[in-house]
Enzyme design. Structure first.
Site, PDB file in Angstrom:
ATOM      1  N   ASP A 171      12.356 -48.732  -1.919  1.00 26.12           N
ATOM      2  CA  ASP A 171      13.651 -48.235  -1.477  1.00 26.12           C
ATOM      3  C   ASP A 171      14.370 -49.341  -0.691  1.00 26.12           C
ATOM      4  O   ASP A 171      14.522 -50.452  -1.182  1.00 26.12           O
ATOM      5  CB  ASP A 171      13.453 -46.951  -0.671  1.00 26.12           C
ATOM      6  CG  ASP A 171      14.744 -46.241  -0.309  1.00 26.12           C
ATOM      7  OD1 ASP A 171      15.363 -45.656  -1.203  1.00 26.12           O
ATOM      8  OD2 ASP A 171      15.139 -46.286   0.876  1.00 26.12           O
ATOM      9  N   TYR A 274      22.822 -48.301   5.415  1.00 23.53           N
ATOM     10  CA  TYR A 274      23.684 -47.778   4.361  1.00 23.53           C
ATOM     11  C   TYR A 274      25.130 -48.193   4.560  1.00 23.53           C
ATOM     12  O   TYR A 274      25.857 -48.399   3.581  1.00 23.53           O
ATOM     13  CB  TYR A 274      23.574 -46.251   4.302  1.00 23.53           C
ATOM     14  CG  TYR A 274      22.308 -45.793   3.635  1.00 23.53           C
ATOM     15  CD1 TYR A 274      22.197 -45.792   2.244  1.00 23.53           C
ATOM     16  CD2 TYR A 274      21.213 -45.373   4.376  1.00 23.53           C
ATOM     17  CE1 TYR A 274      21.021 -45.389   1.619  1.00 23.53           C
ATOM     18  CE2 TYR A 274      20.035 -44.965   3.765  1.00 23.53           C
ATOM     19  CZ  TYR A 274      19.958 -44.975   2.382  1.00 23.53           C
ATOM     20  OH  TYR A 274      18.796 -44.580   1.764  1.00 23.53           O
ATOM     21  N   HIS A 328      10.806 -40.552  -6.468  1.00 23.71           N
ATOM     22  CA  HIS A 328      11.306 -41.745  -5.771  1.00 23.71           C
ATOM     23  C   HIS A 328      10.264 -42.322  -4.815  1.00 23.71           C
ATOM     24  O   HIS A 328      10.160 -43.549  -4.673  1.00 23.71           O
ATOM     25  CB  HIS A 328      12.585 -41.383  -5.011  1.00 23.71           C
ATOM     26  CG  HIS A 328      13.187 -42.525  -4.260  1.00 23.71           C
ATOM     27  ND1 HIS A 328      13.768 -43.597  -4.887  1.00 23.71           N
ATOM     28  CD2 HIS A 328      13.290 -42.768  -2.926  1.00 23.71           C
ATOM     29  CE1 HIS A 328      14.213 -44.454  -3.979  1.00 23.71           C
ATOM     30  NE2 HIS A 328      13.936 -43.981  -2.784  1.00 23.71           N
TER      31      HIS A 328
END
Length: 354
Positions: A171, A274, A328
């Site tokens: 990730d 982010y 994920h």
């Protein structure tokens, strides 16, 4: 359309979308569509649990016992430039360094299954990246740029007494891993990425391929101030229960992630990753020449499996292992299979070098 034309179009899009004002206009429909999605999530929580649930947050002052498991190693704080990083270290420091970089909303503990397997043969170090868990978290979005985070990794390798490492990333940690391997190729012997594409491949799809743009809705939501933090905290970080409780992950494991993200200001500092992501993605990474293994769970809710294809043009020395239906958080959902794939790859590469 032939390959040169396609690559030219990708290059043109990247050069245009690197400007934030252009990106905002380009993705404006997604920003608008995110609003009803968020409203739906909030209403669903209200109907199921009542209004108090939205604001409930348990206080967590001490590490869960699972994080202090001696099999995982010793907790240390290492000075790296102007910040202290929290690391968990195990194995003989004379062995090759295996460095683990975690994703969101996790911490070093997401690598517990891999640490137990590989610390017999490697010097295993799992870190809380800057702004996460027990590591320092300087305020301000600009303290979480790619160059600063890859710089942390570079400095940490030297502080640990090594010149190179086997780098493992998932990730967000995987995204940093790709960038690091491109920027510091001489410091990465092997790179193993899990459910994270090469950033330039991600750029190709997130700028044009609608299914991936839709899967990336949360990235656009996380660009907003305040609301993303409130959304993640709802129901005592219920999002972590829903997204991370798969496979062999226990309730105590979930508590470990909640302890990490609920430390003062850590959700906000983690969210700054982010808030820099679109700039990072649309800044060209370039070719990664490091021997690389990409492990990909095909049931990923956030990253389309198409991202795991056509990566060889960005990483010529690439091996891809797809796990059918894997989610994920593949290294936690199916740790035994992931560890087997890692061992097989590392042993094969060692044999070839000899």
């Amino acid at each position: 359309m032939n390959l040169p034309s396609r690559l030219l179009n990708v290059s043109v899009r990247m050069s245009i979308l690197k400007y934030s004002c252009v990106r905002t206009l380009y993705y404006l429909p997604m920003y608008i569509l995110v609003i009803p999605v968020v409203i739906f999530i909030v209403l669903k929580g209200l109907l199921r649990h009542g209004p108090c649930w939205l604001f409930y947050k348990k206080e967590r002052l001490e590490r869960p016992a699972c994080m202090d498991d001696p099999q995982l190693g010793n907790h240390k704080f290492v000075q790296v430039k102007d910040i202290k990083l929290h690391i968990v270290e195990s194995g003989d420091p004379k062995n090759p360094l295996m460095l683990f970089l975690h994703g969101f909303p996790e911490c070093w503990y997401s690598w517990r299954h891999q640490i137990r397997t590989f610390n017999k043969d490697y010097h295993c170090v799992a870190i809380d990246m800057r702004g996460v868990g027990e590591s320092d978290g300087p305020p301000g979005k600009m303290n979480y740029t790619c160059d600063l985070i890859t710089g942390d990794v570079c400095e940490l390798i030297h502080v640990l007494g090594h010149e190179t490492c086997i780098l493992i990333g998932h990730d967000w940690g995987g995204l940093i891993g790709w960038k690091f391997a491109a920027q510091y190729p001489e410091m990465v012997d092997k790179y193993i990425a899990m459910n994270i594409p090469h950033p330039d491949r991600f750029n190709e799809l997130v700028s044009l391929y609608l299914p991936q743009i839709i899967k990336s809705w949360y990235i656009f939501f996380f660009q907003m101030p305040w609301f993303p933090e409130r959304g993640v905290q709802m129901g005592d970080y219920n999002m972590i229960n829903e997204e991370c409780k798969h496979g062999e992950t226990t309730d105590e494991d979930i508590e470990a992630f909640k302890y990490s993200i609920s430390r003062p200001d850590r959700l906000h500092t983690f969210m700054n990753y982010y808030r820099n992501e679109l700039t990072l993605i649309f800044t060209k990474t370039g070719v990664v020449k490091t021997p690389t293994l990409l492990i990909w769970g095909t049931g990923d809710d956030y990253l389309h499996t198409r991202l795991s294809y056509d990566t060889e043009k960005f990483c010529p020395n690439l091996k891809v292992e797809r796990i059918e239906g894997g989610n994920h958080f593949i290294q936690q959902e199916q740790p035994d299979l992931v560890n087997q794939l890692m061992k097989k790859y590392l042993e094969k590469e060692i044999t070839l070098e000899i």
